[in-house]
Design an enzyme around this catalytic site. Structure first.
Site, PDB file in Angstrom:
ATOM      1  N   HIS A 171     -51.349   2.823   9.028  1.00  0.00           N
ATOM      2  CA  HIS A 171     -49.811   2.688   9.126  1.00  0.00           C
ATOM      3  C   HIS A 171     -49.766   4.656   9.531  1.00  0.00           C
ATOM      4  O   HIS A 171     -50.581   5.436   8.919  1.00  0.00           O
ATOM      5  CB  HIS A 171     -48.355   2.765   7.610  1.00  0.00           C
ATOM      6  CG  HIS A 171     -49.265   3.951   6.997  1.00  0.00           C
ATOM      7  ND1 HIS A 171     -49.834   3.809   5.841  1.00  0.00           N
ATOM      8  CD2 HIS A 171     -48.193   4.659   5.953  1.00  0.00           C
ATOM      9  CE1 HIS A 171     -49.809   4.726   4.971  1.00  0.00           C
ATOM     10  NE2 HIS A 171     -48.465   5.136   5.060  1.00  0.00           N
ATOM     11  N   HIS A 221     -53.311   6.251   8.589  1.00  0.00           N
ATOM     12  CA  HIS A 221     -54.268   5.972   7.369  1.00  0.00           C
ATOM     13  C   HIS A 221     -54.479   5.343   6.558  1.00  0.00           C
ATOM     14  O   HIS A 221     -52.558   4.461   6.607  1.00  0.00           O
ATOM     15  CB  HIS A 221     -53.382   8.147   6.966  1.00  0.00           C
ATOM     16  CG  HIS A 221     -52.100   7.845   6.303  1.00  0.00           C
ATOM     17  ND1 HIS A 221     -51.074   8.059   7.306  1.00  0.00           N
ATOM     18  CD2 HIS A 221     -51.585   7.644   4.882  1.00  0.00           C
ATOM     19  CE1 HIS A 221     -50.173   7.795   6.502  1.00  0.00           C
ATOM     20  NE2 HIS A 221     -49.951   7.401   5.156  1.00  0.00           N
ATOM     21  N   ARG A 273     -56.734   5.499  -9.379  1.00  0.00           N
ATOM     22  CA  ARG A 273     -56.494   6.667  -8.655  1.00  0.00           C
ATOM     23  C   ARG A 273     -54.864   6.649  -8.434  1.00  0.00           C
ATOM     24  O   ARG A 273     -54.044   6.411  -8.499  1.00  0.00           O
ATOM     25  CB  ARG A 273     -56.519   6.087  -7.270  1.00  0.00           C
ATOM     26  CG  ARG A 273     -56.269   7.684  -6.613  1.00  0.00           C
ATOM     27  CD  ARG A 273     -56.356   7.615  -4.895  1.00  0.00           C
ATOM     28  NE  ARG A 273     -56.719   8.102  -3.726  1.00  0.00           N
ATOM     29  CZ  ARG A 273     -55.858   7.843  -2.903  1.00  0.00           C
ATOM     30  NH1 ARG A 273     -55.359   6.960  -2.534  1.00  0.00           N
ATOM     31  NH2 ARG A 273     -55.913   9.101  -2.189  1.00  0.00           N
TER      32      ARG A 273
END
Length: 386
Positions: A243, A299, A309
């Site tokens: 997106h 990205h 993460r």
């Protein structure tokens, strides 16, 4: 490269009601933890890989840029201009943001995301709203669910605003006061950094460094905390699908775990984390302000089987009364005028209620506005097929 978008559903599935009772097991995995629920599995064309080449991204020393050193300013603006025309992403270092403060924010993120689900659900984000906690976006998306949790907070540039701190206290309670203070302090610091970034972008575009600084002076922005759990089969899921951000400029701080990937010239690349640097990427609103000269950064985020993460994103957004319209000097450089005039809440509304952000969001929004649907609150919009 577009997602197979899904319209947000009008009501949340029944399993969200179970979450509110504190009985719902988080959706990341079934009774057999090696199995990924079908709603989280992305098709093969979106298949992710951790082993990608690293994108050559310029690193800008903001301290040197702000010092006014002529030779460095010329070099920095050249590098940023090239990057933003090609893929819309660069790094900044010596940015003036206290890294120890960022460490405290990451500590709060660790604490928050490891809390029991019923505690996090005190700040549950409602469908159509921009702020609060959500996991996996049940109720917004019907398939291709992102393998992540988020907590989003409003950050207002107005003097003495304490929107982030107040929201944390109002939803999570006084025991989270240190969280609210950390997020508020972070939002203030990243807003100041955002001012420097838009000055740099203005000069890179060949216009006054004051133009965008003034445009974003009274911004109404968003601070988002992202958490990507581990997955036993990371190749079939995505933390976030491909997106561009619908917002203006994103200031991202990553923890040491890799996961950010960027598409340039139809090839995916990795953006390794650097705790001393911030990743800066262009969003759709800023693309509009440049009349398409600067590209929104395509990205995605991938996950892995070993380490969870975290990342923190500050989405710079105009105040709600500002008209998004490229200045004439930029239109003259890249005629004709490519986007209609609009206000940021119009694009925000579309992406929260009618359209799943993907790589074609801005073009879909342009069509939506031109057809007059932006004025029809009862309208719906589906994302284009890939």
């Amino acid at each position: 490269m577009a997602l197979n978008g899904k319209v947000a559903t009008e009501s949340a599935p029944s399993n969200l009601n179970e979450e509110m009772k504190g009985e719902y097991r988080p959706p990341f995995g079934g009774s057999d933890e090696s199995k990924v629920p079908e709603d989280f599995i992305w098709s093969e064309k979106f298949e992710a890989s951790e082993l990608l080449p690293v994108l050559d991204v310029p690193t800008i020393d903001l301290e040197k840029f702000m010092s006014g050193d002529k030779s460095y300013v010329e070099e920095a603006t050249r590098l940023v201009d090239e990057a933003c025309r090609q893929h819309g992403i660069f790094f900044v270092v010596n940015h003036g943001v206290d890294i120890e403060m960022m460490g405290r924010v990451h500590d709060c993120m660790n604490e928050f995301f490891t809390m029991p689900l019923d505690v996090k659900q005190r700040a549950k984000r409602k469908v159509g709203e921009s702020y609060g906690y959500t996991n996996s976006f049940f109720g917004r998306f019907a398939s291709n669910l992102p393998w992540k949790e988020t907590f989003s907070l409003r950050c207002v540039a107005a003097q003495n605003s304490s929107a982030a701190h107040d929201y944390v206290l109002d939803t999570l309670g006084s025991s989270f006061s240190h969280h609210g203070k950390a997020y508020q302090e972070c939002g203030i610091a990243l807003n100041e950094l955002g001012t420097k970034i838009v000055e740099l972008l203005g000069l890179s575009l060949g216009i006054s460094r004051e133009y965008f600084k003034n445009f974003y002076k009274d911004n109404d922005s968003i601070l988002r905390l992202n958490y990507y759990p581990t997955c036993d089969k990371p190749e079939v899921v995505l933390g976030t699908g491909p997106h561009t951000d619908p917002t203006s400029v994103t200031i991202l701080h990553q923890d040491p775990v890799s996961g950010l990937q960027v598409c340039s010239n139809d090839q995916w690349y990795s953006i390794p984390p650097n705790p001393e640097a911030f990743v800066i990427n262009i969003g759709d609103t800023f693309t509009s302000l440049t009349n398409g000269i600067y590209k929104g950064c395509i990205h995605r985020a991938v996950v892995n089987s070993m380490n969870a993460r975290k990342s923190l994103a500050f989405f710079l957004c105009p105040s709600h009364d500002k008209v998004v319209r490229a200045p004439e000097e930029l239109v003259e450089k890249s005629p004709p005028r490519k986007y209609p005039d609009y206000k940021w809440p119009m694009l925000l509304e579309m992406t929260q209620k009618r359209y799943r952000p993907d790589c074609n969001t801005l073009e879909a929004f342009k069509t939506w506005v031109q057809e007059g649907k932006a004025l029809d609150t009862g309208s719906t919009m589906t994302a284009p097929s890939a």
